[in-house]
Design an enzyme around this catalytic site. Structure first.
Site, PDB file in Angstrom:
ATOM      1  N   TYR A   1     -30.360 -92.305 146.430  1.00 42.09           N
ATOM      2  CA  TYR A   1     -29.151 -92.493 147.218  1.00 42.09           C
ATOM      3  C   TYR A   1     -29.536 -92.938 148.613  1.00 42.09           C
ATOM      4  O   TYR A   1     -30.018 -92.163 149.429  1.00 42.09           O
ATOM      5  CB  TYR A   1     -28.333 -91.204 147.265  1.00 42.09           C
ATOM      6  CG  TYR A   1     -27.083 -91.356 148.088  1.00 42.09           C
ATOM      7  CD1 TYR A   1     -26.028 -92.112 147.610  1.00 42.09           C
ATOM      8  CD2 TYR A   1     -26.978 -90.793 149.341  1.00 42.09           C
ATOM      9  CE1 TYR A   1     -24.886 -92.293 148.361  1.00 42.09           C
ATOM     10  CE2 TYR A   1     -25.835 -90.960 150.097  1.00 42.09           C
ATOM     11  CZ  TYR A   1     -24.782 -91.713 149.617  1.00 42.09           C
ATOM     12  OH  TYR A   1     -23.661 -91.895 150.362  1.00 42.09           O
TER      13      TYR A   1
ATOM     14  N   TRP B   1     -30.329 -93.570 151.989  1.00 39.97           N
ATOM     15  CA  TRP B   1     -31.072 -93.470 153.227  1.00 39.97           C
ATOM     16  C   TRP B   1     -32.546 -93.119 153.037  1.00 39.97           C
ATOM     17  O   TRP B   1     -33.014 -92.112 153.565  1.00 39.97           O
ATOM     18  CB  TRP B   1     -30.450 -92.402 154.122  1.00 39.97           C
ATOM     19  CG  TRP B   1     -29.043 -92.650 154.525  1.00 39.97           C
ATOM     20  CD1 TRP B   1     -27.916 -92.298 153.860  1.00 39.97           C
ATOM     21  CD2 TRP B   1     -28.606 -93.282 155.731  1.00 39.97           C
ATOM     22  NE1 TRP B   1     -26.808 -92.664 154.561  1.00 39.97           N
ATOM     23  CE2 TRP B   1     -27.205 -93.270 155.725  1.00 39.97           C
ATOM     24  CE3 TRP B   1     -29.271 -93.852 156.826  1.00 39.97           C
ATOM     25  CZ2 TRP B   1     -26.446 -93.813 156.755  1.00 39.97           C
ATOM     26  CZ3 TRP B   1     -28.512 -94.386 157.851  1.00 39.97           C
ATOM     27  CH2 TRP B   1     -27.118 -94.368 157.806  1.00 39.97           C
TER      28      TRP B   1
END
Length: 815
Positions: free
Chosen positions: A143, A145
């Site tokens: 996911y 970042w």
């Protein structure tokens, strides 16, 4: 070379010191010198200071006037005890192989294996699951970042690999603004990215805006981060210029500090999850006093009559007037009437934070804000309208430039055989294979996931109701994770493959909407057992028979150069030439020249206001849809055809508040990005009594006998955690704040419902889709109680490595 950015040749020579490419005298000299290498993180640009091959400091870039302090957390973590330095396999997995349901993830020790064994095991399991169950049985997690780099972006790497391997079940949407991204195309005919690119800049606000109504606030801490990095922070000074030029700020949030103190904002603390009701109270007052922009509503909108009937009470017998709204949101009706009059008397910008749509029925306040701005006549005017997410990241409010930056190519070979799952429905998918849910006008059926492959993310931070996730996480046969550190996700894996950090590889970074390209130099060598994601996937692809397709004959450094060259070609075609790679790499930072049209900015939706026939929106009507026939035809009871006040599943006005009388909000932390580097200095210094701080009002603390610094227990029916109390007057009575990102640390690992010791709020949050339309996360809809913890609490030890055992043989085949 000290104090200057090294050339590529200097950098390679220095990085080779541990590989004996220099004489003993040269190595001794290099070991004693300090060297600085430029790098970029999502929270800023830095110079990494290295002595003797070890990172000793992170200096903010000299180009950055307002650097983030998060960079300090990278020092001491790269070679600290939390680092994973060799492939690890869970002991039970080694003993019995992959199992369905019957797993003890999070509770068992690990055993070290060789890279050869690890690659063999992972490749064999991928092939078994694909051949036995098909591509839908593989979930491509990860996911967002991860690294700020364009090439070493974990999500891109794992999706490219799994896509070429034969396909996988992907996710769609995000935890940041999923509800917003889903509703906008129906109302405005725009994607979230398109709308964000049209947000007014702080300079434009300073020039044109008179009043900013900040629903949910606009905390400065959020603007210190940006996808792809921040070349130079500028929001602090930009906001203060707004105030100096006379812009008035109104903070409509339960948290006083949600707007920077220097802006002298008026603070009206409303109850959480009631923003839509407040907006309707303001809109009703405007209509009742005949101050609406009827011409704009008639020319540029559809559905006003249906919305007006709702506001007048023709639908449910309840007018949505200021008195009605006041009873819901906790403000005086006189304040609501005053806000409505200011909205039509002065150029007003509605700023709506991303946080308020991460709640039950989170689509509604965004739809309501657009409707309110249209009714007040602010849409399409300079300095007015709606700014959805202003200040939520650094780019939101900065000068927007959409550069044609190349990315790692990827394609899901099974795209016609799999369905994308709403990202926040992870636990639902794992627990309920075969279940069908409504989603965005269609249906999605959950696959039976047998294998989860996760890189660059931490679901045990960002997913709701972790106790439910712990149960769901035991279902798949196999969970594979790439991690540099023993994060909670690594602890709950079957196979952990140690990967490098951004400081241990070279890359390029381009922050979202920024006009600079920055080099990320490899500053230090990784631990001997760590490999970068690309190297791991290259080895797996080679073992599985598609190595040449995956690598295209390029090394990682070759790919970095290739992506830069592709970007350079695209920019040249747009009239913005940039130097060749060698010149860029030696400079470490270049500014992309302005292209024709870059400065041609108009207020959002101004063309629609000028001529809705010549400039229609991409909605069915070509206009703003205050009522959407499309959504109405979906017949969703939790998302009707116009913006509405829908009572949240949990809020301070519900009967559940008698048992759990505090509404817990879970903002982004100031001392880290999500859960990244929670074990670093900046985050550790923010802890209270060794745990995540929880902010509580003076009145609520006194009523419970809680003092500043106490260890407290926060609990509800879903779980409980310990935290360190911070008693403050900056939080509204009835509300507590517990930031996200504390590494999950259960008292009994692997046991759902175990007391969490470190202050992770997601053991308490509600795992419910915002509505059938978007199925976004509802993390801000949660009621709790808090009490002083009596006795001696167990120490929080989230950063201790899990127990390990001597190495053993690889697992046998079998399901």
């Amino acid at each position: 070379m000290t104090g200057e950015f090294p050339t590529d040749a200097d950098h390679r020579a220095y990085s080779a010191t541990t590989r004996t490419r220099h004489t003993e005298d040269q190595r001794d000299q290099l070991q004693e010198e300090a060297h600085r290498f430029p790098t970029v993180a999502h929270w800023g640009a830095y110079e990494a200071e290295v002595i003797g091959g070890r990172l000793v400091a992170m200096h903010p870039s000299p180009h950055d006037p307002e650097p983030s302090d998060i960079g300090r957390s990278m020092v001491g973590t790269l070679d600290g005890p939390t680092r994973v330095t060799q492939p690890m396999i869970r002991a039970g997995y080694l003993e019995h192989g992959p199992r369905r349901d019957d797993n003890q993830r999070g509770a068992e020790p690990f055993r070290a294996v060789s890279w050869e064994t690890a690659i063999e095991v992972v490749a064999g399991e991928l092939a078994r699951v694909r051949d036995s169950f098909g591509p839908a049985a593989i979930y491509g997690g990860s996911y967002g970042w991860g690294s700020a780099g364009r090439f070493h972006h974990a999500q891109s790497q794992v999706h490219r690999f799994l896509g070429q391997f034969g396909g996988y079940t992907p996710s769609v949407g995000n935890y940041s603004f999923h509800a917003m991204a889903t509703i906008l195309p129906y109302v405005l005919g725009q994607s979230a990215d398109e709308y964000l690119s049209e947000l007014p800049t702080w300079d434009e606000i300073a020039r044109d805006t008179e009043v900013v109504l900040a629903f949910g606030g606009m905390p400065l801490k959020n603007s210190q981060v940006n996808p792809g990095g921040v070349a130079r922070h500028s929001v602090v000074s930009a906001q203060r210029r707004c105030r100096e030029r006379g812009v008035s700020f109104v903070n409509l949030s339960p948290v006083r500090d949600a707007v920077d103190a220097s802006l002298n904002a008026e603070w009206y603390p409303l109850r959480p999850n009631t923003d839509a009701a407040l907006m309707f109270g303001i809109a009703h007052t405007i209509l009742a006093e005949g101050r609406q922009d009827q011409a704009f509503l008639d020319r540029c909108c559809v559905g006003f009559e249906q919305l007006r009937a709702y506001l007048r009470g023709a639908v449910d017998g309840q007018p949505k007037d200021a008195d009605w709204a006041a009873a819901i949101c906790g403000l005086d009706a006189s304040v609501i009437r005053d806000l409505s009059r200011r909205m039509t008397a002065k150029r007003t910008l509605l700023s709506v934070s991303w946080s308020i749509q991460r709640a039950d029925h989170g689509e509604q306040p965004y739809w309501a804000a657009i409707a309110l701005a249209a009714i007040a006549g602010q849409v399409g005017r300079a300095g007015g309208g709606v700014a959805l997410g202003l200040g939520s990241i650094h780019a939101a409010g900065a000068f927007q430039r959409k550069l044609p930056v190349a990315a790692l190519p990827q394609r899901n070979e099974a795209s016609d055989q799999v369905e994308a799952i709403p990202v926040s429905r992870l636990s639902d998918m794992l627990l309920n294979p075969g279940q069908t849910i409504d989603f965005d006008g269609g249906k999605v059926t959950f696959p039976e996931v047998r294998l989860v492959y996760w890189c660059g993310g931490n679901p045990f931070h960002h997913h709701q109701d972790i106790n439910r996730l712990v149960k769901a996480w035991q279902r798949p046969d196999t969970i594979i994770v790439h991690e540099p550190f023993w994060t909670p996700t690594a602890r709950f894996a079957d196979i952990v493959l140690p990967c490098t950090t951004p400081l241990e590889r070279s890359d390029i970074a381009v922050g979202r909407s920024e006009g600079e390209i920055l080099a990320m130099y490899r500053a230090v060598d990784p631990p001997p057992g760590a490999k970068d994601d690309y190297e791991i996937f290259s080895a797996l692809a080679e073992r599985l028979g598609f190595g040449a397709w995956f690598t295209e004959g390029r090394t990682a450094d070759d790919w970095v150069r290739h992506l830069y060259d592709q970007t350079r070609t695209a920019l040249a075609e747009q009239g913005a030439p940039i130097p060749e790679f060698e010149a860029f790499w030696s400079q470490a930072r270049i500014s992309v020249p302005l292209r024709p049209g870059d400065l041609d900015r108009r207020p959002a939706l101004s063309l629609l206001r000028d001529d809705p026939v010549a400039h229609p929106l991409r909605t069915p009507s070509g206009r703003i849809e205050l009522f959407s026939q499309t959504i109405s035809d979906f017949a969703y009871p939790d998302c009707p055809g116009h913006a509405s006040w829908l009572e949240p599943a949990e809020w301070l006005g519900s009967p559940l508040a008698d048992r759990y009388p505090l509404h817990m909000l879970t903002p982004q932390p100031a001392a880290r990005l999500h859960s990244q580097y929670d074990h670093g200095a900046t985050s550790l210094e923010s802890k209270v009594s060794g745990r995540e701080p929880v902010l509580i009002s003076q009145a609520d603390a006194e009523a419970r006998g809680i003092n500043d610094g106490d260890v407290v227990r926060v609990h509800n029916e879903r779980g409980a955690c310990l935290a360190g109390a911070v008693v403050t007057d900056a939080v509204h009575t009835g509300v507590i704040l517990l930031a996200t990102g504390a590494w999950y640390d259960p008292c009994e690992p692997g046991v759902p419902g175990s007391l969490e010791l470190h202050g992770n709020p997601n053991v308490l949050t509600l795992d419910k889709g915002t509505s059938s339309l978007s199925q976004g996360p509802s993390a801000q809809t949660v009621l709790v109680e808090i009490e002083r913890f009596e006795g001696e609490p167990s120490s929080a030890r989230p950063f201790d490595p899990p127990p390990s055992q001597p190495a053993s043989s690889p697992p046998r085949d079998g399901a």
